[in-house]
Design an enzyme around this catalytic site. Structure first.
Site, mmCIF file in Angstrom:
data_model
loop_
_atom_site.group_PDB
_atom_site.id
_atom_site.type_symbol
_atom_site.label_atom_id
_atom_site.label_comp_id
_atom_site.label_asym_id
_atom_site.label_seq_id
_atom_site.Cartn_x
_atom_site.Cartn_y
_atom_site.Cartn_z
ATOM 1 N N CYS A 16 -7.781 -3.414 -62.828
ATOM 2 C CA CYS A 16 -9.041 -3.459 -63.567
ATOM 3 C C CYS A 16 -8.880 -2.632 -64.839
ATOM 4 O O CYS A 16 -8.367 -1.518 -64.793
ATOM 5 C CB CYS A 16 -10.169 -2.903 -62.705
ATOM 6 S SG CYS A 16 -11.748 -2.823 -63.566
ATOM 7 N N CYS A 19 -12.366 0.534 -67.192
ATOM 8 C CA CYS A 19 -12.467 1.957 -67.529
ATOM 9 C C CYS A 19 -11.073 2.571 -67.463
ATOM 10 O O CYS A 19 -10.088 1.884 -67.248
ATOM 11 C CB CYS A 19 -13.437 2.679 -66.595
ATOM 12 S SG CYS A 19 -12.805 2.919 -64.920
ATOM 13 N N CYS A 23 -8.065 0.736 -61.594
ATOM 14 C CA CYS A 23 -8.030 0.500 -60.153
ATOM 15 C C CYS A 23 -7.264 -0.778 -59.819
ATOM 16 O O CYS A 23 -7.295 -1.747 -60.573
ATOM 17 C CB CYS A 23 -9.451 0.384 -59.606
ATOM 18 S SG CYS A 23 -10.395 1.898 -59.818
ATOM 19 N N CYS A 51 -15.655 -0.243 -58.333
ATOM 20 C CA CYS A 51 -17.014 0.090 -58.746
ATOM 21 C C CYS A 51 -17.736 -1.180 -59.200
ATOM 22 O O CYS A 51 -17.149 -2.262 -59.287
ATOM 23 C CB CYS A 51 -16.991 1.121 -59.876
ATOM 24 S SG CYS A 51 -16.336 0.483 -61.441
ATOM 25 N N LYS A 53 -18.745 -1.964 -62.126
ATOM 26 C CA LYS A 53 -18.182 -2.465 -63.386
ATOM 27 C C LYS A 53 -16.952 -3.330 -63.105
ATOM 28 O O LYS A 53 -16.768 -4.389 -63.698
ATOM 29 C CB LYS A 53 -17.812 -1.298 -64.298
ATOM 30 C CG LYS A 53 -17.479 -1.712 -65.706
ATOM 31 C CD LYS A 53 -17.053 -0.512 -66.536
ATOM 32 C CE LYS A 53 -18.251 0.156 -67.151
ATOM 33 N NZ LYS A 53 -17.868 1.168 -68.161
#
Length: 91
Positions: A16, A19, A23, A51, A53
């Site tokens: 991911c 951010c 992850c 998360c 997001k």
């Protein structure tokens, strides 16, 4: 990548980028389209969790209003006036 040849469904291990955490993600692809995102339990940091997001990544990928090419502001800041430019011009 694991594949199911009969149904055309397979999984891709990725990360991911929503951010700084990066992850681990397992993306389920069906007929060339991502249909599900889930945390990768093998990832040492996220340990299979994502998360909100990260879980909304499919919406960001297929949103019809996403930016698909470089844009240049042509009006005053905040006016929302943009024009499409080439990749060479953007770089």
């Amino acid at each position: 990548m694991s594949a199911n040849e009969e149904t055309g469904v397979y999984q891709v291990k990725t990360a991911c980028r929503a951010c700084i955490a990066n992850c681990g993600v397992i993306a389920t692809v069906e007929n060339g389209r991502v249909v599900k995102l889930e945390g990768n339990p093998e990832d040492p940091m996220s340990k299979g969790r994502l998360c909100a997001k990260g879980l909304s990544g499919i919406q960001a990928l297929y949103n019809p209003n996403r930016i698909k090419y470089p844009m240049k502001r042509i009006g005053p800041r905040g006016s929302g006036q943009w024009e499409r430019i080439s990749w060479d011009e953007a770089l």
